[in-house]
Design an enzyme around this catalytic site. Structure first.
Site, short mmCIF file in Angstrom:
data_model
loop_
_atom_site.label_atom_id
_atom_site.label_comp_id
_atom_site.label_asym_id
_atom_site.label_seq_id
_atom_site.Cartn_x
_atom_site.Cartn_y
_atom_site.Cartn_z
N GLY A 47 -7.61 -11.66 -35.06
CA GLY A 47 -8.39 -10.83 -34.17
C GLY A 47 -8.35 -11.41 -32.77
CD GLN A 52 -10.59 -14.81 -28.43
OE1 GLN A 52 -10.56 -13.80 -29.13
NE2 GLN A 52 -10.11 -15.98 -28.84
CB CYS A 100 -11.41 -19.56 -32.51
SG CYS A 100 -11.68 -18.51 -31.07
CG LEU A 101 -5.91 -16.75 -31.59
CD1 LEU A 101 -5.36 -15.41 -31.15
CD2 LEU A 101 -4.83 -17.58 -32.26
CG HIS A 142 -14.42 -15.35 -35.17
ND1 HIS A 142 -14.31 -16.70 -35.45
CD2 HIS A 142 -13.70 -15.16 -34.02
CE1 HIS A 142 -13.58 -17.27 -34.50
NE2 HIS A 142 -13.18 -16.37 -33.64
CD GLU A 143 -11.95 -11.74 -33.19
OE1 GLU A 143 -12.02 -11.84 -31.95
OE2 GLU A 143 -11.33 -12.55 -33.89
CG HIS A 146 -14.75 -14.31 -29.16
ND1 HIS A 146 -14.61 -15.56 -28.55
CD2 HIS A 146 -14.00 -14.36 -30.28
CE1 HIS A 146 -13.80 -16.31 -29.30
NE2 HIS A 146 -13.42 -15.61 -30.35
#
Ligand code: NI
Length: 178
Positions: A47, A52, A100-101, A142-143, A146
């Protein structure tokens, strides 16, 4: 379409509360979403949230059939979710490892609601209303975090479970440091 730079933890832009999307179906929105999918696929992410890549809007994408970063995860439908609202369907939470990226090379165990309803709209303004559980519910939480300026390490309760992917999960692709 292009691959955008993913901001890393420590960048203050990841800590902002995102603004609602008010315009749909614009060329700018189409281009942004195309860039987000290019960026997510390039990084083999499950995702990606607009903040981000430095875009402070309530827009997340997620989904995959098979993901090398989470090889045991069931598939999640490819989704564009805008202006989301999450409603847990019970108090039950379960802990599982996340990466996480924006936090490359690390994993940590994070408690998340097991069952969840999420509502919002897609890039055309069409309503989305789903009830999900397990990994799908985890990815959404999670997304959407953000969009609230929350990165998963802020949710970790047991820091003994936080560490380097290469140490804790040596069987994952060694070239994948995300
Ligand atoms: Ni993330």
């Amino acid at each position: 379409m292009s691959i955008r730079e993913i901001l890393k933890m420590g960048d203050r832009r990841l800590l902002r509360v995102a603004e609602p999307v008010r315009e749909f179906g614009t060329a700018a929105m189409d281009a942004l979403i195309a860039d987000m999918f290019d960026t997510m696929h390039d990084a083999d992410g499950a995702g990606l949230a607009a903040p981000q890549i430095g875009v402070n809007l309530q827009l997340v994408i997620f989904g995959f059939k098979q993901n090398t970063r989470y090889p045991d995860a069931p598939q999640v439908p490819e989704t564009v979710l805008i202006n989301p609202v999450l409603t847990p369907l019970s108090d039950e939470k379960e802990s599982a490892f996340e990466g996480c990226l924006s936090v490359p090379g690390l994993r940590g165990s994070v408690p998340r609601f097991t069952r969840l309803r999420y509502q919002g709209v897609d890039q055309f303004g069409n309503a989305i209303d789903r009830e999900v559980e397990g990994f799908h519910a985890r990815v959404v939480q999670h997304e959407v975090d953000h969009l609230l300026g929350i990165l998963y390490p802020m949710r970790i309760e047991d820091f003994g479970s936080f560490g380097f992917t290469s140490v804790m999960f040596p069987d994952l692709d060694p070239n994948d440091d995300d």
